[in-house]
Design a protein around this motif. Structure first.
Motif, short mmCIF file in Angstrom:
data_model
loop_
_atom_site.label_atom_id
_atom_site.label_comp_id
_atom_site.label_asym_id
_atom_site.label_seq_id
_atom_site.Cartn_x
_atom_site.Cartn_y
_atom_site.Cartn_z
N UNK A 129 0.82 -1.22 0.00
CA UNK A 129 0.00 0.00 0.00
C UNK A 129 0.85 1.27 0.00
N UNK A 130 1.16 1.74 -1.20
CA UNK A 130 1.79 3.06 -1.31
C UNK A 130 0.74 4.13 -1.58
N UNK A 131 -0.47 3.70 -1.94
CA UNK A 131 -1.59 4.62 -2.13
C UNK A 131 -2.54 4.45 -0.95
N UNK A 132 -2.63 5.47 -0.10
CA UNK A 132 -3.49 5.34 1.08
C UNK A 132 -3.98 6.70 1.55
N UNK A 133 -5.16 6.67 2.18
CA UNK A 133 -5.80 7.88 2.70
C UNK A 133 -6.26 7.61 4.13
N UNK A 134 -6.06 8.59 4.99
CA UNK A 134 -6.48 8.49 6.39
C UNK A 134 -7.68 9.40 6.63
N UNK A 135 -8.44 9.07 7.67
CA UNK A 135 -9.54 9.94 8.07
C UNK A 135 -9.07 11.33 8.45
N UNK A 136 -7.78 11.46 8.75
CA UNK A 136 -7.21 12.77 9.08
C UNK A 136 -7.11 13.67 7.84
N UNK A 137 -7.21 13.07 6.66
CA UNK A 137 -6.98 13.82 5.42
C UNK A 137 -8.22 14.47 4.83
N UNK A 138 -9.40 14.07 5.33
CA UNK A 138 -10.62 14.49 4.64
C UNK A 138 -11.55 15.26 5.58
N UNK A 139 -12.44 16.04 4.98
CA UNK A 139 -13.34 16.89 5.77
C UNK A 139 -14.48 16.10 6.39
N UNK A 140 -15.05 15.18 5.63
CA UNK A 140 -16.22 14.43 6.09
C UNK A 140 -15.92 12.94 6.10
N UNK A 141 -16.04 12.33 7.27
CA UNK A 141 -15.76 10.91 7.39
C UNK A 141 -16.91 10.05 6.89
N UNK A 142 -16.68 8.73 6.86
CA UNK A 142 -17.72 7.78 6.50
C UNK A 142 -18.92 8.00 7.44
N UNK A 143 -20.16 7.96 6.93
CA UNK A 143 -20.62 7.42 5.64
C UNK A 143 -20.58 8.39 4.47
N UNK A 144 -19.97 9.55 4.62
CA UNK A 144 -19.76 10.42 3.46
C UNK A 144 -18.76 9.73 2.52
N UNK A 145 -18.80 10.04 1.24
CA UNK A 145 -17.93 9.35 0.27
C UNK A 145 -16.52 9.92 0.16
N UNK A 146 -16.22 10.97 0.92
CA UNK A 146 -14.98 11.73 0.74
C UNK A 146 -13.72 10.87 0.70
N UNK A 147 -13.59 9.95 1.64
CA UNK A 147 -12.34 9.19 1.76
C UNK A 147 -12.13 8.28 0.56
N UNK A 148 -13.22 7.74 0.02
CA UNK A 148 -13.10 6.86 -1.14
C UNK A 148 -12.84 7.65 -2.42
N UNK A 149 -13.44 8.81 -2.52
CA UNK A 149 -13.18 9.69 -3.67
C UNK A 149 -11.73 10.17 -3.64
N UNK A 150 -11.21 10.44 -2.44
CA UNK A 150 -9.81 10.86 -2.31
C UNK A 150 -8.88 9.72 -2.72
N UNK A 151 -9.23 8.49 -2.34
CA UNK A 151 -8.42 7.33 -2.72
C UNK A 151 -8.44 7.14 -4.24
#
Length: 217
Positions: A129-151
């Motif tokens: 995993x060199x491609x990864x996103x943390x909840x610290x990186x996004x404005x809205x956590x799950x169940x918002x889609x932000x983290x998956x869109x960022x990934x």
């Protein structure tokens, strides 16, 4: 056609939920907060800030939010450092099968970076995993889609070309909101409602991996 698979971490790649159950119970006891089973289950998959905002309010806690989050993080890091972190059987096989088909992979975890890096390093999954996103990186956590869109932005594909593997209702809802194919990993101890998923598997045994790979198109 699916070109990438985005993995959640806790409860999906690594069996950390029992460890977190112990550490959460210890933190709640330390703070004198009662978190019932229904509320506890609603926290699965969401980011720490949202979780502790709710606990601070219902528990009428005087400590600043940052202090509560830091306390929880310290309990988790100590426990993860001292205990074995187990990869779910079949995960390395699944990842290798995906890579052999030229499917890209990424990680999207609500956990903070220290816990993500600790879990990946302890299990040896960091090499994948060199491609990864943390909840610290996004404005809205799950169940918002932000983290998956960022990934997805880290990958050479569109959201519709992504599959998400998750163990939480919040994560599955986030994946669906992102317009992605959602696969639920539901082990024997899970109480999550994952019925809205495109596919539910209870392990990464060969037959379940075959079913998952068939969804790639």
């Amino acid at each position: 056609m699916i070109k990438a698979v985005i993995f959640d971490m806790d409860g999906t790649l690594v069996d950390t939920e029992p460890i977190y159950h112990q550490t959460n119970a210890a933190v709640y006891d330390h703070l004198g907060v009662n978190v019932n089973t229904e509320l506890y289950e609603s926290f699965v998959g969401i980011d720490s800030k949202r979780k502790w905002s709710i606990i601070k309010e219902i528990g009428n806690l005087s400590q600043p939010l940052d202090e509560l989050m830091a306390l929880s993080k310290r309990y988790k890091v100590d426990a993860l450092s001292e205990q074995a972190v187990l990869v779910f059987p079949g995960i390395p096989d699944l990842i290798e099968e995906l890579l052999s088909k030229d499917i890209h992979i990424a990680l999207a975890s609500s956990s903070n970076w220290q816990i993500i890096d600790l879990n990946l390093k302890k299990t040896g999954l960091d090499k994948y995993f060199d491609k990864k996103v943390s909840g610290e990186d996004i404005a809205n956590g799950k169940p918002a889609p932000d983290i998956f869109l960022a990934a997805a932005q880290l990958l050479p594909c569109t959201p519709k070309e992504c599959m998400v593997i998750e163990d939480s209702k919040n994560g599955i809802l986030g994946a669906l909101a992102a317009g992605m194919t959602a696969v639920a990993h539901k082990d024997a101890n899970s109480k999550q409602d994952l019925s809205m998923s495109h596919l539910i598997i209870n392990s990464y045994a060969q037959e379940n991996r075959r079913r998952l790979l068939e969804l790639l198109g």
